[in-house]
Design a protein around this motif. Structure first.
Motif, PDB file in Angstrom:
ATOM      1  N   UNK A 165      79.805  52.005 -33.501  1.00 16.70           N
ATOM      2  CA  UNK A 165      79.628  52.378 -32.101  1.00 16.70           C
ATOM      3  C   UNK A 165      79.746  53.872 -31.899  1.00 16.70           C
TER       4      UNK A 165
ATOM      5  N   UNK B   3      73.967  60.933 -32.294  1.00 20.22           N
ATOM      6  CA  UNK B   3      72.581  60.812 -31.837  1.00 20.22           C
ATOM      7  C   UNK B   3      71.628  60.956 -33.010  1.00 20.22           C
TER       8      UNK B   3
ATOM      9  N   UNK C 193      70.934  66.469 -34.184  1.00 17.04           N
ATOM     10  CA  UNK C 193      71.426  65.574 -33.139  1.00 17.04           C
ATOM     11  C   UNK C 193      71.703  66.302 -31.843  1.00 17.04           C
ATOM     12  N   UNK C 194      71.400  67.604 -31.768  1.00 18.14           N
ATOM     13  CA  UNK C 194      71.665  68.385 -30.560  1.00 18.14           C
ATOM     14  C   UNK C 194      70.369  69.052 -30.104  1.00 18.14           C
ATOM     15  N   UNK C 195      70.160  69.089 -28.785  1.00 24.50           N
ATOM     16  CA  UNK C 195      68.977  69.729 -28.244  1.00 24.50           C
ATOM     17  C   UNK C 195      69.210  71.224 -28.033  1.00 24.50           C
TER      18      UNK C 195
ATOM     19  N   UNK D 124      64.308  68.227 -22.470  1.00 26.83           N
ATOM     20  CA  UNK D 124      64.222  66.887 -21.898  1.00 26.83           C
ATOM     21  C   UNK D 124      62.860  66.636 -21.259  1.00 26.83           C
TER      22      UNK D 124
ATOM     23  N   UNK E  24      65.011  56.765 -27.477  1.00 24.46           N
ATOM     24  CA  UNK E  24      66.360  57.053 -27.967  1.00 24.46           C
ATOM     25  C   UNK E  24      67.384  56.805 -26.866  1.00 24.46           C
ATOM     26  N   UNK E  25      67.061  57.236 -25.642  1.00 24.90           N
ATOM     27  CA  UNK E  25      67.978  57.032 -24.517  1.00 24.90           C
ATOM     28  C   UNK E  25      68.191  55.541 -24.266  1.00 24.90           C
TER      29      UNK E  25
ATOM     30  N   UNK F  64      70.507  54.208 -26.924  1.00 23.21           N
ATOM     31  CA  UNK F  64      71.913  54.588 -26.765  1.00 23.21           C
ATOM     32  C   UNK F  64      72.518  53.956 -25.515  1.00 23.21           C
ATOM     33  N   UNK F  65      71.793  54.074 -24.373  1.00 21.98           N
ATOM     34  CA  UNK F  65      72.396  53.724 -23.090  1.00 21.98           C
ATOM     35  C   UNK F  65      71.840  52.453 -22.465  1.00 21.98           C
TER      36      UNK F  65
ATOM     37  N   UNK G  29      86.988  70.924 -31.733  1.00 19.62           N
ATOM     38  CA  UNK G  29      85.706  71.627 -31.815  1.00 19.62           C
ATOM     39  C   UNK G  29      85.780  73.009 -31.169  1.00 19.62           C
TER      40      UNK G  29
ATOM     41  N   UNK H 266      80.851  72.009 -26.970  1.00 20.87           N
ATOM     42  CA  UNK H 266      79.521  71.450 -27.270  1.00 20.87           C
ATOM     43  C   UNK H 266      78.552  71.696 -26.110  1.00 20.87           C
TER      44      UNK H 266
ATOM     45  N   UNK I 102      73.828  66.921 -26.250  1.00 20.25           N
ATOM     46  CA  UNK I 102      73.629  65.703 -27.013  1.00 20.25           C
ATOM     47  C   UNK I 102      73.186  64.591 -26.073  1.00 20.25           C
ATOM     48  N   UNK I 103      72.083  63.884 -26.402  1.00 20.93           N
ATOM     49  CA  UNK I 103      71.604  62.817 -25.521  1.00 20.93           C
ATOM     50  C   UNK I 103      72.625  61.699 -25.288  1.00 20.93           C
ATOM     51  N   UNK I 104      73.647  61.621 -26.120  1.00 24.84           N
ATOM     52  CA  UNK I 104      74.648  60.576 -25.910  1.00 24.84           C
ATOM     53  C   UNK I 104      75.498  60.843 -24.673  1.00 24.84           C
ATOM     54  N   UNK I 105      75.405  62.048 -24.095  1.00 28.18           N
ATOM     55  CA  UNK I 105      76.190  62.375 -22.902  1.00 28.18           C
ATOM     56  C   UNK I 105      75.363  62.547 -21.644  1.00 28.18           C
TER      57      UNK I 105
ATOM     58  N   UNK J 165      83.486  46.710 -29.243  1.00 26.45           N
ATOM     59  CA  UNK J 165      82.190  47.290 -29.584  1.00 26.45           C
ATOM     60  C   UNK J 165      81.061  46.513 -28.936  1.00 26.45           C
TER      61      UNK J 165
ATOM     62  N   UNK K  89      82.209  49.743 -25.717  1.00 23.40           N
ATOM     63  CA  UNK K  89      83.417  50.552 -25.557  1.00 23.40           C
ATOM     64  C   UNK K  89      83.768  51.101 -26.932  1.00 23.40           C
ATOM     65  N   UNK K  90      84.023  52.394 -26.999  1.00 24.50           N
ATOM     66  CA  UNK K  90      84.390  52.961 -28.297  1.00 24.50           C
ATOM     67  C   UNK K  90      85.899  53.101 -28.398  1.00 24.50           C
TER      68      UNK K  90
ATOM     69  N   UNK L 299      88.904  55.329 -30.478  1.00 26.73           N
ATOM     70  CA  UNK L 299      89.157  56.489 -31.328  1.00 26.73           C
ATOM     71  C   UNK L 299      90.638  56.710 -31.475  1.00 26.73           C
TER      72      UNK L 299
ATOM     73  N   UNK M  16      80.963  54.046 -23.744  1.00 25.44           N
ATOM     74  CA  UNK M  16      79.996  54.592 -24.693  1.00 25.44           C
ATOM     75  C   UNK M  16      78.763  55.108 -23.963  1.00 25.44           C
ATOM     76  N   UNK M  17      78.432  54.421 -22.882  1.00 33.66           N
ATOM     77  CA  UNK M  17      77.204  54.716 -22.148  1.00 33.66           C
ATOM     78  C   UNK M  17      77.476  55.720 -21.040  1.00 33.66           C
ATOM     79  N   UNK M  18      76.542  56.669 -20.834  1.00 36.54           N
ATOM     80  CA  UNK M  18      76.720  57.623 -19.740  1.00 36.54           C
ATOM     81  C   UNK M  18      75.531  57.643 -18.800  1.00 36.54           C
TER      82      UNK M  18
END
Lengths: 181, 370
Positions: free
Chosen positions: A45, A49, A88-90, A96, A106-107, A110-111, B109, B134, B180-183, B213, B217-218, B220, B239-241
């Motif tokens: 989990x 990215x 993994x970073x833009x 976008x 990808x979005x 992930x989401x 970081x 970041x 990062x697209x994860x955020x 999972x 939910x992550x 850490x 995990x999702x934003x």
């Protein structure tokens, strides 16, 4: 054959059996294989990215398709899709827009969503073109400095200051395509 | 070089200025707040970027300086930050950076990054704003115990105030844009830090992780991404934003916590009912080692303090406040030890100093074992 994530030769051939769509074979160089396996044993989990993107793009994507996609670059910050895929970073907010078509899967991955439904900034932002132009001008100025073209760098810096101080910028160059934002 | 800040309290670039923090107990260590026997703290963080700069990765060193300077000027004069301190992280030595990481005011970081970077720290240590991590801005609010709704209200207010001063990178469709697209989208990470020693002892912790999972939910360790599960502390977060509102994300995490608390309480009850003697022995030995050892590592300390903390919660050790234990967790960390001692120490010396510190604070004659 080449590693699916970079140009090095693929020395690891991993068969993944846990995908819902059936077994998948990955061809990776030693470094990427190590990364992939380390990521797998850690909490899945928490995949980065890059990891997700790599997984998503490796399946059924012909080498030429991927290569074409990798060449795409953002006119504002200069990052290529290949660089994004590896890091993994833009590179900048405009990515976008430039990479929208390729980022959306990808979005969703992930989401499980592709649109924002939450809060918005209180203030109305000034022209988006202005912001993009600033990022681009700064990059051009840095390049001019790198090439020791101090005259151009100086002119660019003056233009940046004019825009920053709130005066109306001249219309954006044709090289920045219209967005659908 | 840099203009004197007008109203933001002290530009900090000398280590001496952080010494006063070492003695104090930050917000999340208070050990009070709802469900605080199991829930240590609630933390909410927002990722934001300025619209006029590339993301950090494509920033030149000059860009970073410009962003830091811009943020310092904009944050200066903000009402909510009058009781805050601006710390220039790039000019701190390694010990001080480590100190701030241990205290959860900055991330690993930010400590290890290069170029201009800073953090604004609330004097009560309830919020911090990192600059050039970041993303250009990482706003964070931490409350003791389970307090997500209040934490969200506080951070949203801060976010609104900052957004009045700067232009955030924001997209009509994708929301707040992040490196990062994860955020992307809300840029929101909602987390709760829990102490789950009984679930570890009864070997149910892996099962709990796997079920989390499944619902995005992550989990850490103590210091976030990539950290180990030290001291039986676990951070659970969304995990999702993207695609949910901020309130929905806060609720998602809020709903999981009582379930986890229940699991942990049941596991503790099980230990009390089924293996009372083993449990008591376990806890007593942990207390014994901590109060008599002459040298002890950080890992061992965390391990035993975790048992002692559970012992206190279950009434097996009395006259030892949970606040003291929480403080011990932090003060026995490497940078804190050295700051309290007033000088740098080698690893071997730290282990001796740690044991000495523990002895002084545990065996002061107050705590009694039942």
């Amino acid at each position: 054959m080449k590693c699916q994530l970079c140009e090095k030769p693929a020395t690891f051939h991993i068969t993944e059996l846990t995908d819902a769509d059936g077994p998948k074979v990955l061809h990776l160089c030693e470094d990427h294989a190590r990364q992939y396996l380390a990521d797998e044993s850690a909490s899945p989990a928490a995949s980065s990215a890059a990891n997700l993107l790599a997984k998503q793009l490796k399946l059924g994507q012909a080498a030429e398709e991927l290569e074409r996609l990798d060449q795409k670059t953002c006119p504002v910050c200069g990052i290529s899709f290949y660089e994004f895929r590896n890091a993994g970073r833009l590179g900048c907010p405009y990515d976008y827009t430039v990479f929208a078509e390729d980022l959306e899967p990808l979005l969703v991955n992930i989401h499980a969503a592709r649109e924002h439904t939450g809060k918005r900034p209180r203030r109305q932002p000034p022209s988006v073109d202005r912001q993009r132009e600033l990022i681009m001008l700064r990059r051009q100025m840095q390049e001019a400095i790198d090439h020791e073209d101090y005259e151009s760098a100086s002119a660019l810096r003056d233009r940046i200051r004019t825009i920053e101080s709130g005066q109306d910028p001249p219309p954006a160059e044709q090289s920045v395509p219209e967005s659908k934002e | 070089m840099l203009a004197q800040p007008r109203s933001l309290a002290t530009l900090v670039h000398h280590s001496a200025n952080l010494d006063d923090m070492a003695e104090r107990c930050g917000e999340w260590l208070r050990g009070t707040g709802p469900e605080s026997d199991i829930v240590i703290s609630s933390r909410i963080r927002l990722a934001r970027n300025l619209a006029e700069f590339p993301f950090i990765r494509r920033c030149t060193l000059d860009d970073r300086i410009a962003i830091e300077r811009t943020m310092r000027n904009k944050l200066d004069g903000l009402e909510a930050l009058q009781q805050a301190r601006y710390v220039d992280v790039s000019s701190l030595n390694e010990l001080d950076r480590q100190f701030l990481v241990e205290r959860q005011m900055i991330s690993r970081e930010l400590a290890d990054a290069e170029g201009a970077r800073a953090v604004v720290i609330d004097l009560a240590e309830q919020f911090s704003v990192m600059i050039n991590e970041e993303d250009h801005l990482r706003i964070q609010v931490m409350h003791s115990g389970l307090d997500l709704v209040q934490a969200w209200q506080q951070i949203s207010g801060l976010d609104d105030m900052i957004s009045d001063q700067v232009t955030y990178a924001f997209h009509e469709k994708y929301g707040f844009l992040t490196a990062c697209p994860t955020n992307v989208g809300t840029g929101l990470r909602v987390s709760v830090m829990l102490h789950l020693p009984a679930l570890v002892i009864t070997r149910q912790i892996d099962k709990v992780f796997r079920s989390l999972q499944k619902i995005s939910v992550t989990v850490r360790g103590l210091y976030g991404e990539g950290s180990q599960y030290m001291g039986d502390f676990y951070q659970v977060s969304n995990q999702i934003t993207l695609g949910r509102t901020e309130e929905q994300l806060v609720q998602q995490v809020s709903e999981i916590v009582p379930v986890l608390i229940d699991y942990e309480r049941r596991a503790r009850q099980f230990l009390v009912n089924e293996s009372q003697q083993d449990l008591h022995d376990d806890v007593s030995r942990a207390y014994g080692i901590l109060s008599t050892a002459k040298k002890i590592s950080s890992e061992e300390t965390m391990h035993y303090l975790s048992k002692v903390r559970m012992g206190v919660n279950l009434g097996l050790i009395s006259d030892l406040p949970v606040t003291t234990i929480n403080k011990l967790f932090i003060h026995t960390q490497p940078a804190h030890l050295q700051k309290l001692r007033g000088r740098t120490l080698s690893s071997a010396d730290r282990n001796i100093e740690r044991a000495s510190y523990l002895q002084r604070h545990l065996d002061s004659g107050n705590a009694e074992r039942n």
